[in-house]
Design an enzyme around this catalytic site. Structure first.
Site, mmCIF file in Angstrom:
data_model
loop_
_atom_site.group_PDB
_atom_site.id
_atom_site.type_symbol
_atom_site.label_atom_id
_atom_site.label_comp_id
_atom_site.label_asym_id
_atom_site.label_seq_id
_atom_site.Cartn_x
_atom_site.Cartn_y
_atom_site.Cartn_z
ATOM 1 C CB SER A 58 13.551 57.779 14.599
ATOM 2 O OG SER A 58 14.544 56.763 14.513
ATOM 3 C CG ASP A 112 16.094 49.845 16.877
ATOM 4 O OD1 ASP A 112 17.168 49.730 16.257
ATOM 5 O OD2 ASP A 112 15.575 50.940 17.128
#
Length: 344
Positions: A91, A253
């Site tokens: 990530s 997100d």
């Protein structure tokens, strides 16, 4: 006060995305690699992820990173990434927060004006250049593991929308990328719930219809993310676009998403829309931005791949200790569908 567990947490965000960092209190984590350590968390210690991310201590909009010893001698530290429902191999936003937390708390010495570090993610070594000034990390640029397109312009059947044309790419996680315009989305904040609902449906359909097996590590997860991509434009000559990444179980997100940016770079290169070394600015739904570029070309198995570099700035918001009272009736928290949408 009597706690049966205490963990030290550096709370951080980058581009609005909350990526907290656990720097102490987890003890030994077995595994020959950080990927093995990730599997140990997933299979034997998932109660820690639940403790920190589930209500009442956490929320669906948070991620957490467990700092662990590196297993590769090139790396100073390792980290295991835990999101709402999964342990991803990589990530970008979490990497930026981990690097910032390690440097600004002194766990890794800071050198101004630039500190180069190597961290070991489950995906492998991540080389990071941190720009630093007056004890603050002002930019984190990481070199991601290679990104590549599994499929370009493939059909996807989606109930209520007919046949869509989508791309599928790996950027550290596997994404189905859909054009926002073909779905009538402007990628604005007031569309967040609609984007999430549609993103979950699209991801579920993509998993059923499009195989995505990583060529060098088939244990990496298949498609787990949806990325809605906005139109490309040039702002002062710089290639720019907006995007929205939907994270399971169906939340947005807040950042431009580092692995999503990497996946998009791979797709743009496959389509001939970007050159090696060309700057690409990716913008989130709330307007935060990551800068990126393709550093060089490579191969992953039989796939043509790119090596992305992505940069942003993270901020520490709080230093805390999270504890568990042995009498607490919710030792691993709980989830409710008003904030934790159903689905995988």
């Amino acid at each position: 006060m009597r706690w049966s567990r205490v963990v030290n947490v550096v709370k951080c965000h980058v581009g609005g995305e909350i990526n907290n960092v656990v720097t102490g209190g987890i003890g030994d984590v077995p595994g020959a690699t950080v990927f093995d350590k990730m599997k140990h968390f997933r299979e034997h210690r998932d109660d820690l992820r639940q403790l920190l991310l589930h209500e009442p201590r956490g929320s669906v909009t948070q991620c957490v990173n467990f700092v662990v010893p590196a297993t590769d001698p090139e790396a100073q530290m390792g980290y295991v990434i835990a999101e709402s429902t999964e342990y991803p191999a990589m990530s970008g936003s979490n990497t930026m927060c981990v690097a910032t937390a390690l440097l600004e708390t002194g766990m890794i010495p800071m050198v101004e004006p630039v500190t180069d570090i190597v961290l070991e993610a489950p995906a492998g070594l991540i080389r990071i250049r941190c720009t630093c000034e007056n004890g603050k990390v002002t930019s984190v640029e990481f070199e991601n593991q290679p990104a590549f397109a599994y499929e370009i312009g493939v059909p996807l059947e989606l109930d209520g929308y007919g046949t869509l044309t989508v791309d599928v790419a790996w950027g550290g996680m596997a994404y189905v990328l859909a054009d926002a315009d073909q779905l009538g989305l402007k990628l604005q904040p007031d569309e967040a719930r609609e984007i999430c609902d549609l993103g979950q449906k699209l991801k579920t359909a993509a998993v059923e219809q499009i195989p995505a097996v990583h060529p060098t590590n088939p244990e990496f997860a298949g498609i787990t993310q949806t990325e809605f991509v906005g139109p490309l434009s040039r702002t002062d000559g710089v290639l720019t676009a907006r995007n929205a990444v939907v994270v399971s179980p169906g939340r947005l997100d807040r950042s431009p998403c580092g692995t999503g940016t990497s996946a998009r770079l791979a797709v743009l290169k496959a389509k001939g829309l970007i050159e090696v070394g060309e700057k690409f600015v990716h913008e989130s739904v709330i307007g935060s931005r990551f800068e990126s570029r393709i550093d060089r070309l490579t191969k992953v198995g039989t796939y043509d791949a790119v090596v992305p570099r992505v940069s942003g700035q993270a901020y520490i918001t709080e230093l805390s200790q999270v504890g568990l009272d042995p009498a607490d009736p919710f030792p691993t928290g709980y989830t409710l569908s008003d904030t934790w949408p159903t689905g995988n």
